[in-house]
Design a protein around this motif. Structure first.
Motif, PDB file in Angstrom:
ATOM      1  N   TYR A 164       0.847  -1.196   0.000  1.00 52.85           N
ATOM      2  CA  TYR A 164       0.000   0.000   0.000  1.00 52.85           C
ATOM      3  C   TYR A 164       0.879   1.241   0.000  1.00 52.85           C
ATOM      4  CZ  TYR A 164      -2.843   3.580   2.474  1.00 52.85           C
ATOM      5  OH  TYR A 164      -3.459   4.738   2.876  1.00 52.85           O
ATOM      6  N   SER A 165       0.565   2.219  -0.837  1.00 59.26           N
ATOM      7  CA  SER A 165       1.333   3.473  -0.909  1.00 59.26           C
ATOM      8  C   SER A 165       0.439   4.641  -0.527  1.00 59.26           C
ATOM      9  CB  SER A 165       1.899   3.678  -2.316  1.00 59.26           C
ATOM     10  OG  SER A 165       0.863   3.756  -3.277  1.00 59.26           O
ATOM     11  N   HIS A 166       1.016   5.575   0.267  1.00 57.59           N
ATOM     12  CA  HIS A 166       0.217   6.698   0.765  1.00 57.59           C
ATOM     13  C   HIS A 166       1.138   7.644   1.531  1.00 57.59           C
ATOM     14  CE1 HIS A 166      -2.949   8.715   3.262  1.00 57.59           C
ATOM     15  NE2 HIS A 166      -3.701   8.481   2.203  1.00 57.59           N
ATOM     16  N   PRO A 167       0.843   8.963   1.571  1.00 54.70           N
ATOM     17  CA  PRO A 167       1.606   9.856   2.448  1.00 54.70           C
ATOM     18  C   PRO A 167       1.512   9.390   3.898  1.00 54.70           C
ATOM     19  CG  PRO A 167       0.270  11.122   0.910  1.00 54.70           C
ATOM     20  CD  PRO A 167      -0.157   9.700   0.768  1.00 54.70           C
ATOM     21  N   THR A 168       2.610   9.511   4.646  1.00 54.00           N
ATOM     22  CA  THR A 168       2.651   8.963   5.999  1.00 54.00           C
ATOM     23  C   THR A 168       2.334   9.982   7.091  1.00 54.00           C
ATOM     24  OG1 THR A 168       5.033   9.369   6.124  1.00 54.00           O
ATOM     25  CG2 THR A 168       4.322   7.203   5.344  1.00 54.00           C
ATOM     26  N   SER A 169       2.363  11.262   6.776  1.00 51.91           N
ATOM     27  CA  SER A 169       2.080  12.287   7.774  1.00 51.91           C
ATOM     28  C   SER A 169       0.592  12.327   8.100  1.00 51.91           C
ATOM     29  CB  SER A 169       2.528  13.659   7.274  1.00 51.91           C
ATOM     30  OG  SER A 169       2.070  14.694   8.134  1.00 51.91           O
ATOM     31  N   LYS A 170       0.271  12.556   9.374  1.00 55.81           N
ATOM     32  CA  LYS A 170      -1.134  12.661   9.761  1.00 55.81           C
ATOM     33  C   LYS A 170      -1.670  14.086   9.608  1.00 55.81           C
ATOM     34  CE  LYS A 170      -0.083  13.256  14.700  1.00 55.81           C
ATOM     35  NZ  LYS A 170      -0.292  12.695  16.052  1.00 55.81           N
ATOM     36  N   LYS A 171      -0.808  15.028   9.207  1.00 50.15           N
ATOM     37  CA  LYS A 171      -1.227  16.417   9.067  1.00 50.15           C
ATOM     38  C   LYS A 171      -1.196  16.911   7.626  1.00 50.15           C
ATOM     39  CE  LYS A 171       0.190  17.810  13.719  1.00 50.15           C
ATOM     40  NZ  LYS A 171       1.021  18.747  14.520  1.00 50.15           N
ATOM     41  N   HIS A 172      -0.172  16.482   6.876  1.00 52.81           N
ATOM     42  CA  HIS A 172       0.020  17.021   5.534  1.00 52.81           C
ATOM     43  C   HIS A 172       0.360  15.891   4.562  1.00 52.81           C
ATOM     44  CE1 HIS A 172       0.092  20.983   7.392  1.00 52.81           C
ATOM     45  NE2 HIS A 172       1.021  20.560   8.224  1.00 52.81           N
ATOM     46  N   ARG A 173       0.340  16.201   3.282  1.00 61.14           N
ATOM     47  CA  ARG A 173       0.742  15.227   2.268  1.00 61.14           C
ATOM     48  C   ARG A 173       2.260  15.245   2.156  1.00 61.14           C
ATOM     49  NH1 ARG A 173      -3.813  15.829  -2.593  1.00 61.14           N
ATOM     50  NH2 ARG A 173      -5.604  15.210  -1.294  1.00 61.14           N
ATOM     51  N   LEU A 174       2.892  14.483   3.039  1.00 60.29           N
ATOM     52  CA  LEU A 174       4.340  14.440   3.131  1.00 60.29           C
ATOM     53  C   LEU A 174       4.819  13.000   3.245  1.00 60.29           C
ATOM     54  CD1 LEU A 174       4.955  17.267   5.789  1.00 60.29           C
ATOM     55  CD2 LEU A 174       5.515  17.404   3.353  1.00 60.29           C
ATOM     56  N   ASN A 175       6.031  12.746   2.722  1.00 64.43           N
ATOM     57  CA  ASN A 175       6.756  11.493   2.957  1.00 64.43           C
ATOM     58  C   ASN A 175       5.947  10.273   2.489  1.00 64.43           C
ATOM     59  OD1 ASN A 175       8.591  13.229   4.188  1.00 64.43           O
ATOM     60  ND2 ASN A 175       7.836  12.788   6.247  1.00 64.43           N
ATOM     61  N   LEU A 176       6.046   9.991   1.208  1.00 66.24           N
ATOM     62  CA  LEU A 176       5.311   8.871   0.629  1.00 66.24           C
ATOM     63  C   LEU A 176       5.863   7.556   1.156  1.00 66.24           C
ATOM     64  CD1 LEU A 176       3.116   8.080  -1.473  1.00 66.24           C
ATOM     65  CD2 LEU A 176       5.000   7.737  -3.082  1.00 66.24           C
ATOM     66  N   GLY A 177       5.009   6.747   1.752  1.00 69.41           N
ATOM     67  CA  GLY A 177       5.430   5.489   2.345  1.00 69.41           C
ATOM     68  C   GLY A 177       4.862   4.279   1.625  1.00 69.41           C
ATOM     69  N   ILE A 178       5.592   3.168   1.702  1.00 68.81           N
ATOM     70  CA  ILE A 178       5.127   1.876   1.208  1.00 68.81           C
ATOM     71  C   ILE A 178       4.937   0.975   2.424  1.00 68.81           C
ATOM     72  CG2 ILE A 178       5.544  -0.064  -0.335  1.00 68.81           C
ATOM     73  CD1 ILE A 178       5.367   2.604  -1.796  1.00 68.81           C
ATOM     74  N   TYR A 179       3.738   0.486   2.616  1.00 69.54           N
ATOM     75  CA  TYR A 179       3.395  -0.399   3.728  1.00 69.54           C
ATOM     76  C   TYR A 179       3.211  -1.815   3.194  1.00 69.54           C
ATOM     77  CZ  TYR A 179       1.813   4.013   5.995  1.00 69.54           C
ATOM     78  OH  TYR A 179       1.713   5.289   6.500  1.00 69.54           O
ATOM     79  N   CYS A 180       3.450  -2.815   4.040  1.00 67.96           N
ATOM     80  CA  CYS A 180       3.251  -4.213   3.652  1.00 67.96           C
ATOM     81  C   CYS A 180       2.394  -4.923   4.696  1.00 67.96           C
ATOM     82  CB  CYS A 180       4.600  -4.919   3.516  1.00 67.96           C
ATOM     83  SG  CYS A 180       4.458  -6.692   3.141  1.00 67.96           S
ATOM     84  N   ASN A 181       1.497  -5.770   4.220  1.00 65.99           N
ATOM     85  CA  ASN A 181       0.709  -6.638   5.102  1.00 65.99           C
ATOM     86  C   ASN A 181       0.876  -8.070   4.617  1.00 65.99           C
ATOM     87  OD1 ASN A 181      -1.220  -8.078   6.550  1.00 65.99           O
ATOM     88  ND2 ASN A 181      -2.624  -6.341   6.628  1.00 65.99           N
ATOM     89  N   ARG A 182       1.607  -8.880   5.393  1.00 67.89           N
ATOM     90  CA  ARG A 182       1.887 -10.255   4.998  1.00 67.89           C
ATOM     91  C   ARG A 182       0.780 -11.221   5.413  1.00 67.89           C
ATOM     92  NH1 ARG A 182       7.860 -11.315   7.092  1.00 67.89           N
ATOM     93  NH2 ARG A 182       7.095 -10.167   8.894  1.00 67.89           N
ATOM     94  N   ASN A 183      -0.223 -10.722   6.108  1.00 68.49           N
ATOM     95  CA  ASN A 183      -1.391 -11.521   6.480  1.00 68.49           C
ATOM     96  C   ASN A 183      -2.625 -10.660   6.211  1.00 68.49           C
ATOM     97  OD1 ASN A 183      -2.972 -13.555   7.456  1.00 68.49           O
ATOM     98  ND2 ASN A 183      -2.258 -13.445   9.566  1.00 68.49           N
ATOM     99  N   PRO A 184      -3.042 -10.544   4.943  1.00 70.82           N
ATOM    100  CA  PRO A 184      -3.956  -9.484   4.505  1.00 70.82           C
ATOM    101  C   PRO A 184      -5.308  -9.410   5.197  1.00 70.82           C
ATOM    102  CG  PRO A 184      -2.901 -10.507   2.614  1.00 70.82           C
ATOM    103  CD  PRO A 184      -2.557 -11.343   3.809  1.00 70.82           C
ATOM    104  N   LEU A 185      -5.769 -10.498   5.827  1.00 71.25           N
ATOM    105  CA  LEU A 185      -7.077 -10.454   6.461  1.00 71.25           C
ATOM    106  C   LEU A 185      -7.023 -10.043   7.924  1.00 71.25           C
ATOM    107  CD1 LEU A 185      -8.695 -13.647   4.903  1.00 71.25           C
ATOM    108  CD2 LEU A 185      -8.686 -11.306   4.068  1.00 71.25           C
ATOM    109  N   GLU A 186      -5.847  -9.706   8.417  1.00 75.36           N
ATOM    110  CA  GLU A 186      -5.695  -9.301   9.810  1.00 75.36           C
ATOM    111  C   GLU A 186      -5.686  -7.774   9.927  1.00 75.36           C
ATOM    112  OE1 GLU A 186      -5.858 -11.217  12.255  1.00 75.36           O
ATOM    113  OE2 GLU A 186      -5.381 -13.218  11.517  1.00 75.36           O
ATOM    114  N   VAL A 187      -6.312  -7.281  10.987  1.00 72.04           N
ATOM    115  CA  VAL A 187      -6.472  -5.842  11.176  1.00 72.04           C
ATOM    116  C   VAL A 187      -5.142  -5.145  11.464  1.00 72.04           C
ATOM    117  CG1 VAL A 187      -7.560  -4.088  12.630  1.00 72.04           C
ATOM    118  CG2 VAL A 187      -8.825  -6.147  11.995  1.00 72.04           C
ATOM    119  N   THR A 188      -4.289  -5.765  12.253  1.00 68.86           N
ATOM    120  CA  THR A 188      -3.127  -5.050  12.795  1.00 68.86           C
ATOM    121  C   THR A 188      -1.794  -5.503  12.213  1.00 68.86           C
ATOM    122  OG1 THR A 188      -3.033  -6.627  14.631  1.00 68.86           O
ATOM    123  CG2 THR A 188      -4.289  -4.601  14.975  1.00 68.86           C
ATOM    124  N   CYS A 189      -1.791  -6.072  11.032  1.00 71.29           N
ATOM    125  CA  CYS A 189      -0.557  -6.639  10.480  1.00 71.29           C
ATOM    126  C   CYS A 189       0.148  -5.755   9.454  1.00 71.29           C
ATOM    127  CB  CYS A 189      -0.841  -8.019   9.880  1.00 71.29           C
ATOM    128  SG  CYS A 189      -0.977  -9.318  11.128  1.00 71.29           S
TER     129      CYS A 189
END
Length: 414
Positions: free
Chosen positions: A327-352
């Motif tokens: 998943y790709s998305h800006p990582t700042s909670k205030k502004h569109r800053l710092n594009l991040g790539i996130y990974c979920n190796r167990n896609p059906l889990e909420v906190t992975c």
């Protein structure tokens, strides 16, 4: 949240703003076509940065050469136009049986804004697509699908949009184009008094001959979205949706019927939205090397996680499926800053979801991911700049192992 890692790779600028207040390229969409090892990178050309000043779509074709891409020149897609309309929101999908590329987009009347359509409840958008038989070298005539897909329901849609970003083809063969609409539930005299955005899917079960739309995702407000196919109970396919919200966190929802109906979405506190939200991209990816997902990098058992209802996310099923989400998305909670790539190796889990690997520090915006599975690579086409996130659109290739290259990126976020 733990400290994030940064991308050390070089990116390639594909679209560049021509001056500070003039020609600007926005809204990236990326498609990879495996048989020809071809990337299609789309964007909107605008006379200014404003949505209402969009002109038409542009395209650059790239061919994989080892682990690099050779890009061709910028091409205007003047086929993707309707008289008196501006063209917006490219959303391509590749149909593997016929080899066709379907490029969906919006044609919006003149300079009518989204806000104006919502305020007056009068839709000014047309749902259109082009088809290419030769991996984007040439395109057929524009087709207006508004009546076929929406029909008389359009009187309840203040406005709508597809994507932006890419569509997908499911294992079943169904083609999916993610979309959203502002639905009018109540009127007061001639004015809409209750208008809410809801994500939904546009789909075809006959290889792109006819198209239909699924049910709204709700009741929460959900907007721009993307989807990826993962595996649920007993190996059955499950469609995952990640949607933009105005509620500070990303919304996630699952469908067990290929996208016609989605369960009630859940806001994920691991995936932050900046103020007013931002578009993000998601892909399903099968890594070339499969680590043991029963343990975290320290060797300890992975923490217990909450399961989504009606879905079986057993380790056995997940290891059999072998697909992760990126998943790709800006990582700042205030502004569109710092594009991040996130990974979920167990896609059906909420906190992975992992903590983000920063692909680009500084101002950023919309992005779109693509997968080159035969080489174990991912690609991202993204808005970025030094002062503003709309100065250029860059392309970058990277591997799943680079995203997961440090302990910070492989342990769940706090």
């Amino acid at each position: 949240m733990e400290e994030a890692s940064s991308c050390s790779l070089n990116s390639t600028t594909l679209f560049q703003q021509e001056d500070a207040k003039g020609i600007t390229y926005r809204i990236p969409a990326l498609l990879y076509i495996p048989p020809s090892c071809t990337f299609l990178a789309f964007a909107e050309k605008r006379s200014t940065v404003k949505d209402e000043d969009a002109l038409y779509l542009v395209l650059r074709r790239g061919v994989m050469r080892g682990r690099s891409v050779q890009w061709g020149p910028l091409q205007p897609l003047l086929e993707a136009t309707l008289p008196g309309h501006r063209t917006m929101n490219p959303c391509p999908v590749w149909e593997q049986n016929t080899g066709r590329v379907y490029l969906f987009f919006l044609c919006v009347q003149a300079h009518v804004t989204e806000r104006c359509q919502i305020m007056w409840g009068k839709n000014a958008c047309r749902l259109c697509f082009l088809c290419s038989e030769d991996a984007g070298c040439s395109w057929g005539e524009v087709k207006d699908l508004t009546e076929e897909v929406i029909g008389s329901e359009v009187k309840h849609w203040a406005t709508f949009a597809v994507g932006p970003g890419h569509g997908i083809q499911l294992q079943s063969g169904r083609l999916i184009i993610p979309a959203y609409a502002y639905y009018i539930s109540h009127w007061f005299f001639c004015f809409p008094c209750s208008v809410k955005p809801h994500s939904l899917m546009i789909y075809s079960d006959d290889l792109g001959v006819t198209w239909h739309h699924g049910k709204f995702i709700g009741p929460q407000k959900t907007g721009e979205c993307q989807v990826a196919e993962v595996t649920g109970r007993a190996g059955n396919p499950v469609l995952y949706c990640s949607a933009r919200t105005p509620n500070r966190f990303r919304a996630e929802a699952f469908s067990c019927d290929c996208g016609d109906y989605f369960q009630k979405p859940t806001l994920n506190p691991q995936l932050r939205e900046p103020r007013y939200g931002c578009q993000g991209s998601v892909v399903s990816f099968r890594p070339l090397k499969m680590p043991d997902i029963r343990q975290d990098p320290s060797g300890k058992d992975s923490p217990t996680t909450q399961k989504y209802p009606l879905l079986d996310s057993s380790l056995e099923a997940e290891e059999g499926a072998g697909r992760w989400l990126f998943y790709s998305h800006p990582t700042s909670k205030k502004h569109r800053l710092n594009l991040g790539i996130y990974c979920n190796r167990n896609p059906l889990e909420v906190t992975c979801w992992s903590c983000p690997w920063i692909l680009r520090y500084g101002p950023c915006g919309y992005s779109d991911l693509a997968v080159v599975e035969e080489q174990g690579l991912l690609a991202c086409l993204f808005e970025c700049g030094k002062e503003h996130g709309y100065e250029q659109i860059d392309f970058c290739l990277f591997s799943d192992q680079e995203v997961l290259s440090c302990d910070d990126c492989t342990s769940p976020m706090n």
